[in-house]
Design a protein around this motif. Sequence first.
Motif, PDB file in Angstrom:
ATOM      1  N   THR A   1       6.495 -86.277 -21.384  1.00  0.00           N
ATOM      2  CA  THR A   1       5.134 -85.719 -21.368  1.00  0.00           C
ATOM      3  C   THR A   1       4.957 -84.850 -22.513  1.00  0.00           C
ATOM      4  OG1 THR A   1       5.447 -85.589 -18.810  1.00  0.00           O
ATOM      5  CG2 THR A   1       3.860 -84.012 -19.902  1.00  0.00           C
ATOM      6  N   ILE A   2       6.034 -84.418 -23.062  1.00  0.00           N
ATOM      7  CA  ILE A   2       5.879 -83.567 -24.521  1.00  0.00           C
ATOM      8  C   ILE A   2       5.333 -84.620 -25.562  1.00  0.00           C
ATOM      9  CG2 ILE A   2       7.158 -82.503 -26.183  1.00  0.00           C
ATOM     10  CD1 ILE A   2       9.102 -81.351 -24.056  1.00  0.00           C
ATOM     11  N   LYS A   3       5.774 -85.715 -25.601  1.00  0.00           N
ATOM     12  CA  LYS A   3       5.633 -86.805 -26.525  1.00  0.00           C
ATOM     13  C   LYS A   3       4.099 -87.331 -26.302  1.00  0.00           C
ATOM     14  CE  LYS A   3       6.896 -91.233 -28.245  1.00  0.00           C
ATOM     15  NZ  LYS A   3       7.567 -92.580 -28.139  1.00  0.00           N
TER      16      LYS A   3
ATOM     17  N   SER B   1      -2.048 -84.901 -14.497  1.00  0.00           N
ATOM     18  CA  SER B   1      -3.251 -84.245 -13.621  1.00  0.00           C
ATOM     19  C   SER B   1      -3.407 -82.892 -14.544  1.00  0.00           C
ATOM     20  CB  SER B   1      -2.644 -84.080 -12.263  1.00  0.00           C
ATOM     21  OG  SER B   1      -1.526 -83.226 -12.313  1.00  0.00           O
ATOM     22  N   VAL B   2      -4.536 -82.585 -14.246  1.00  0.00           N
ATOM     23  CA  VAL B   2      -5.004 -81.056 -14.869  1.00  0.00           C
ATOM     24  C   VAL B   2      -4.216 -80.089 -14.189  1.00  0.00           C
ATOM     25  CG1 VAL B   2      -6.951 -79.589 -14.892  1.00  0.00           C
ATOM     26  CG2 VAL B   2      -7.515 -81.956 -15.095  1.00  0.00           C
ATOM     27  N   ASN B   3      -3.868 -80.312 -12.838  1.00  0.00           N
ATOM     28  CA  ASN B   3      -2.852 -79.275 -12.200  1.00  0.00           C
ATOM     29  C   ASN B   3      -1.582 -79.285 -13.109  1.00  0.00           C
ATOM     30  OD1 ASN B   3      -2.373 -77.309 -10.302  1.00  0.00           O
ATOM     31  ND2 ASN B   3      -1.051 -79.003  -9.229  1.00  0.00           N
ATOM     32  N   ALA B   4      -0.904 -80.295 -13.370  1.00  0.00           N
ATOM     33  CA  ALA B   4       0.228 -80.507 -13.960  1.00  0.00           C
ATOM     34  C   ALA B   4       0.021 -79.801 -15.433  1.00  0.00           C
ATOM     35  CB  ALA B   4       0.658 -81.874 -14.117  1.00  0.00           C
ATOM     36  N   LEU B   5      -1.028 -80.149 -16.208  1.00  0.00           N
ATOM     37  CA  LEU B   5      -1.002 -79.551 -17.400  1.00  0.00           C
ATOM     38  C   LEU B   5      -1.278 -77.975 -17.357  1.00  0.00           C
ATOM     39  CD1 LEU B   5      -1.402 -79.568 -20.710  1.00  0.00           C
ATOM     40  CD2 LEU B   5      -3.814 -80.097 -20.053  1.00  0.00           C
ATOM     41  N   SER B   6      -1.822 -77.476 -16.114  1.00  0.00           N
ATOM     42  CA  SER B   6      -2.111 -76.111 -15.852  1.00  0.00           C
ATOM     43  C   SER B   6      -0.661 -75.501 -15.667  1.00  0.00           C
ATOM     44  CB  SER B   6      -3.130 -75.893 -14.694  1.00  0.00           C
ATOM     45  OG  SER B   6      -3.224 -74.506 -14.665  1.00  0.00           O
ATOM     46  N   GLN B   7       0.097 -76.053 -15.010  1.00  0.00           N
ATOM     47  CA  GLN B   7       1.245 -75.447 -14.612  1.00  0.00           C
ATOM     48  C   GLN B   7       2.304 -75.404 -15.987  1.00  0.00           C
ATOM     49  OE1 GLN B   7       2.659 -74.333 -11.258  1.00  0.00           O
ATOM     50  NE2 GLN B   7       0.377 -74.328 -11.562  1.00  0.00           N
ATOM     51  N   ILE B   8       2.059 -76.464 -16.561  1.00  0.00           N
ATOM     52  CA  ILE B   8       2.739 -76.368 -18.084  1.00  0.00           C
ATOM     53  C   ILE B   8       2.359 -75.220 -19.019  1.00  0.00           C
ATOM     54  CG2 ILE B   8       3.311 -77.359 -20.217  1.00  0.00           C
ATOM     55  CD1 ILE B   8       3.253 -80.361 -18.495  1.00  0.00           C
ATOM     56  N   GLU B   9       0.956 -74.936 -18.977  1.00  0.00           N
ATOM     57  CA  GLU B   9       0.500 -74.018 -19.946  1.00  0.00           C
ATOM     58  C   GLU B   9       0.652 -72.606 -19.565  1.00  0.00           C
ATOM     59  OE1 GLU B   9      -3.251 -76.269 -21.954  1.00  0.00           O
ATOM     60  OE2 GLU B   9      -3.687 -74.925 -20.713  1.00  0.00           O
ATOM     61  N   ILE B  10       1.085 -72.374 -18.248  1.00  0.00           N
ATOM     62  CA  ILE B  10       1.330 -71.113 -17.709  1.00  0.00           C
ATOM     63  C   ILE B  10       2.899 -70.975 -17.555  1.00  0.00           C
ATOM     64  CG2 ILE B  10      -0.897 -70.741 -16.671  1.00  0.00           C
ATOM     65  CD1 ILE B  10       0.652 -70.955 -13.955  1.00  0.00           C
ATOM     66  N   ASN B  11       3.626 -71.914 -18.113  1.00  0.00           N
ATOM     67  CA  ASN B  11       5.097 -71.758 -18.075  1.00  0.00           C
ATOM     68  C   ASN B  11       5.661 -71.856 -16.788  1.00  0.00           C
ATOM     69  OD1 ASN B  11       5.771 -71.973 -21.120  1.00  0.00           O
ATOM     70  ND2 ASN B  11       4.502 -69.956 -21.201  1.00  0.00           N
ATOM     71  N   ALA B  12       4.874 -72.559 -15.823  1.00  0.00           N
ATOM     72  CA  ALA B  12       5.517 -72.396 -14.327  1.00  0.00           C
ATOM     73  C   ALA B  12       6.591 -73.665 -14.380  1.00  0.00           C
ATOM     74  CB  ALA B  12       4.275 -72.502 -13.498  1.00  0.00           C
TER      75      ALA B  12
ATOM     76  N   LYS C   1      -8.910 -80.767 -18.960  1.00  0.00           N
ATOM     77  CA  LYS C   1      -9.094 -81.945 -18.262  1.00  0.00           C
ATOM     78  C   LYS C   1      -9.090 -83.097 -19.394  1.00  0.00           C
ATOM     79  CE  LYS C   1     -12.626 -84.355 -15.517  1.00  0.00           C
ATOM     80  NZ  LYS C   1     -13.955 -84.505 -15.120  1.00  0.00           N
ATOM     81  N   GLN C   2      -9.702 -82.855 -20.480  1.00  0.00           N
ATOM     82  CA  GLN C   2      -9.508 -83.928 -21.840  1.00  0.00           C
ATOM     83  C   GLN C   2      -8.087 -83.978 -21.908  1.00  0.00           C
ATOM     84  OE1 GLN C   2     -12.147 -81.394 -24.341  1.00  0.00           O
ATOM     85  NE2 GLN C   2     -13.316 -83.309 -24.774  1.00  0.00           N
ATOM     86  N   LEU C   3      -7.451 -83.083 -22.154  1.00  0.00           N
ATOM     87  CA  LEU C   3      -6.074 -83.122 -22.696  1.00  0.00           C
ATOM     88  C   LEU C   3      -5.263 -84.151 -21.655  1.00  0.00           C
ATOM     89  CD1 LEU C   3      -3.836 -83.004 -24.769  1.00  0.00           C
ATOM     90  CD2 LEU C   3      -3.320 -80.632 -23.961  1.00  0.00           C
ATOM     91  N   ALA C   4      -5.401 -83.549 -20.230  1.00  0.00           N
ATOM     92  CA  ALA C   4      -4.653 -84.159 -19.212  1.00  0.00           C
ATOM     93  C   ALA C   4      -4.790 -85.518 -19.101  1.00  0.00           C
ATOM     94  CB  ALA C   4      -5.068 -83.301 -17.767  1.00  0.00           C
ATOM     95  N   GLU C   5      -6.343 -85.965 -19.374  1.00  0.00           N
ATOM     96  CA  GLU C   5      -6.600 -87.429 -19.119  1.00  0.00           C
ATOM     97  C   GLU C   5      -5.968 -88.292 -20.251  1.00  0.00           C
ATOM     98  OE1 GLU C   5     -10.773 -87.218 -19.160  1.00  0.00           O
ATOM     99  OE2 GLU C   5     -11.017 -86.851 -17.023  1.00  0.00           O
ATOM    100  N   MET C   6      -6.149 -87.627 -21.570  1.00  0.00           N
ATOM    101  CA  MET C   6      -5.613 -88.458 -22.720  1.00  0.00           C
ATOM    102  C   MET C   6      -3.844 -88.325 -22.616  1.00  0.00           C
ATOM    103  SD  MET C   6      -7.451 -86.008 -25.573  1.00  0.00           S
ATOM    104  CE  MET C   6      -6.896 -86.981 -27.019  1.00  0.00           C
ATOM    105  N   CYS C   7      -3.309 -87.552 -21.961  1.00  0.00           N
ATOM    106  CA  CYS C   7      -1.940 -87.657 -21.614  1.00  0.00           C
ATOM    107  C   CYS C   7      -1.518 -88.542 -20.467  1.00  0.00           C
ATOM    108  CB  CYS C   7      -1.309 -86.279 -21.552  1.00  0.00           C
ATOM    109  SG  CYS C   7      -1.434 -85.249 -23.164  1.00  0.00           S
ATOM    110  N   GLY C   8      -2.414 -88.597 -19.666  1.00  0.00           N
ATOM    111  CA  GLY C   8      -1.998 -89.424 -18.348  1.00  0.00           C
ATOM    112  C   GLY C   8      -1.511 -88.600 -17.364  1.00  0.00           C
TER     113      GLY C   8
END
Length: 92
Positions: free
Chosen positions: A46-48, A28-39, A19-26
């Motif tokens: 976003t990488i930047k 959603s938590v769901n988007a970050l979760s999907q990235i982290e599981i390589n989905a 949640k913290q990282l997602a907020e820092m990046c602007g």
Amino acid sequence: MDIGTAIKILRKEKQLGQKQLAEMCGISVNALSQIEINATFPQKNTIKKICESLQIPVSYLLFFSISDDDIPDDKKVVFKSLNSAIKSILIE
């Protein structure tokens, strides 16, 4: 290349929750979760943002995302030796 796994490891090293990282990046938590599981693979923008939030250069993230499958068999022993040494320096 496991960019999502690399992001997750680096996020945890920085002691940040999703949640913290997602907020820092602007994003959603769901988007970050999907990235982290390589989905999903993050867009360049976003990488930047992720790298800025983790306070690392994009090149570090790309290095951390190299997986065993990306390395030719005859180079794996050398890569593993260098990989652990370089990661220990970069994560500090």
